[in-house]
Design an enzyme around this catalytic site. Structure first.
Site, PDB file in Angstrom:
ATOM      1  N   ASP A 186       3.104   2.986  -1.349  1.00 50.79           N
ATOM      2  CA  ASP A 186       1.733   2.812  -0.872  1.00 50.79           C
ATOM      3  C   ASP A 186       1.066   4.184  -0.948  1.00 50.79           C
ATOM      4  O   ASP A 186       1.433   5.113  -0.214  1.00 50.79           O
ATOM      5  CB  ASP A 186       1.747   2.257   0.552  1.00 50.79           C
ATOM      6  CG  ASP A 186       0.346   1.941   1.067  1.00 50.79           C
ATOM      7  OD1 ASP A 186      -0.595   2.657   0.685  1.00 50.79           O
ATOM      8  OD2 ASP A 186       0.194   0.998   1.863  1.00 50.79           O
ATOM      9  N   LYS A 211     -10.159   2.200   1.567  1.00 52.34           N
ATOM     10  CA  LYS A 211     -10.174   3.606   1.953  1.00 52.34           C
ATOM     11  C   LYS A 211     -10.806   4.457   0.835  1.00 52.34           C
ATOM     12  O   LYS A 211     -11.916   4.195   0.450  1.00 52.34           O
ATOM     13  CB  LYS A 211      -8.750   4.040   2.298  1.00 52.34           C
ATOM     14  CG  LYS A 211      -7.986   3.014   3.170  1.00 52.34           C
ATOM     15  CD  LYS A 211      -8.686   2.772   4.491  1.00 52.34           C
ATOM     16  CE  LYS A 211      -7.949   1.948   5.512  1.00 52.34           C
ATOM     17  NZ  LYS A 211      -7.679   0.571   5.330  1.00 52.34           N
TER      18      LYS A 211
END
Ligand code: LCS
Length: 397
Positions: A186, A211
């Protein structure tokens, strides 16, 4: 044009560009359609069989998403990338594709709270074995691989304490044990601009594109990047049949737009964060700072080796623990009290009661997340204004 050898700015602006032969639109149009018309039954059947290229139904692909997926694949140095409706959509579609009853997942113990919950409370319901370890401890990785391990899963830098794992070393250990194990990284905290897990040996990269990739705090999205055949499996099984977690074309358009300024945003995020860390480092009310750019960070050397810069996330503990941290969070005016990160706005939160409240309290301590930890996502405002706000907030304690 081949953009693979071009710079970040060029890749971010031009990657995935499709020439609009109909009207010559400069920006990628939003193909706001659920389905695509077939000329005749033979064509419909051929598209379903895969013998003819072309769109079928937006859950399986859409031209606006294709442009975005090609841009992200370019940024990740991946053969292919797949856009999903959320970061959890990327994580869950990937894990559903890899796992079956009896499979073993070896995951880091420090993860975004919902990923931790998916692994420990979700997949285990369906007969998947999950072991949680510290993947920055390479001996622990070696010791916990098993004949049924299908996946080694980690975040680096990890949410929320910025723990760093050595991607190349973990991948080497996993692939030496069994070349079929998929190492899934990730890369949300770093973004492709700061770290290229595939080049370091990982097999799959997942993101919450909510994000830095989108970067403007207005979209929920995710990506999975990797080899084309695996990405196709995630598309045609993980998403099509298991999660249905497809990104809509409007959100794909917003991320395409957000990515045009990717390089300059990331540079400014990192620069601002360094200034904030410098301020926090010298502040008498700060107990401990978690930031991979500090030499005192336990894996600073690994971060230096595998990241292009240290990112814009910093966590810290205030002297006086949780009550003092809460006082700070409640006193800030410019830094916004909200979960999420990687937005233009500086965001601050308390992991133990918010993003990581899914954890059992003991597991949270085991994961290296103290009750008083505060997590700051440094935004794109002027650093001196962020610092002034933090100074005022700390003065209230
Ligand atoms: N992976 C990481 C590392 C994350 O931080 C998040 C979300 C996800 C996956 C899931 O992405 P989403 O589905 O939300 O797009 N992290 C959040 C956080 O720290 N605050 O709010 C969400």
């Amino acid at each position: 044009m081949d953009y693979t050898t071009k710079g970040w700015g060029t890749k971010s602006v031009h990657g995935g560009k499709h020439k609009d032969t109909q009207y010559g639109a400069l920006a990628m149009p939003i193909y706001q359609t659920s389905t695509f018309i077939f000329e005749n039954c033979a064509q419909g059947a051929a598209r379903f069989e895969g013998t003819e290229k072309g769109y079928i139904y937006t859950r399986l692909g859409n031209p606006t998403s294709t442009a975005l997926e090609e841009k992200v694949a370019l940024l990740d140095g991946a053969e292919a990338s797949l856009a999903t409706a959320s970061g959890m959509g990327a994580v869950s579609s990937t894990l559903w594709t890899l796992c079956r009853a009896g499979a073993h997942v070896l995951a880091d113990e420090t993860l975004y709270g919902c990923t931790w919950a998916l692994l420990t409370h979700g997949l285990t319901r369906y007969g998947v074995e999950v072991d949680l370890i510290d993947t920055s401890d390479l001996e622990a990785v070696k010791a916990h691989l098993k004949p049924n391990t299908v996946c080694v899963y980690l975040e680096t830098p990890a949410n929320p304490n910025l723990k760093i794992a050595d991607i190349a070393a973990v991948a080497e250990i996993a692939h030496t044990y069994n070349p079929d194990i998929k190492v899934v990284c990730d890369n949300t905290f770093a973004s492709p601009y700061l770290q290229s897990p595939l080049a370091l040996g990982a097999d799959v990269v997942v993101y919450s594109a909510t994000k830095y990739l989108n970067g403007h705090g207005d979209v929920i999205a995710g990506f999975v990047s990797g080899k084309a055949d695996f990405i196709n499996q995630v598309r045609m099984f993980g998403i099509k049949d298991m999660t249905g977690s497809v990104l809509g074309p409007q959100d794909a358009f917003l991320i395409l737009r957000g990515l045009k300024t990717f390089e300059i945003r990331m540079q400014k995020h990192c620069e601002n964060c360094k200034k904030v860390v410098e301020f926090l480092k010298n502040h008498p009310k700060i107990e401990k700072i978690y930031y991979p750019g500090l030499e005192s960070h336990p894996n600073h050397e690994v971060a230096k080796k595998q990241m292009r810069d240290f990112g814009a996330m910093v966590s810290f503990e205030v002297k006086g623990g949780k009550p003092a941290g809460e006082k700070l969070l409640n006193s800030l005016e410019l830094c916004t009290l909200a979960v999420s990160l990687g937005s233009d706005e500086t965001l601050i939160e308390h992991p133990a009661s918010m993003t990581h409240s899914t954890y059992d309290p003991e597991a949270l301590i085991e994961a290296g997340v103290p009750a008083g930890l505060v997590r700051l996502s440094v935004g794109l405002e002027n650093a001196e204004d962020i610092i002034e706000d933090l100074a005022n907030g700390l003065a209230q304690i």
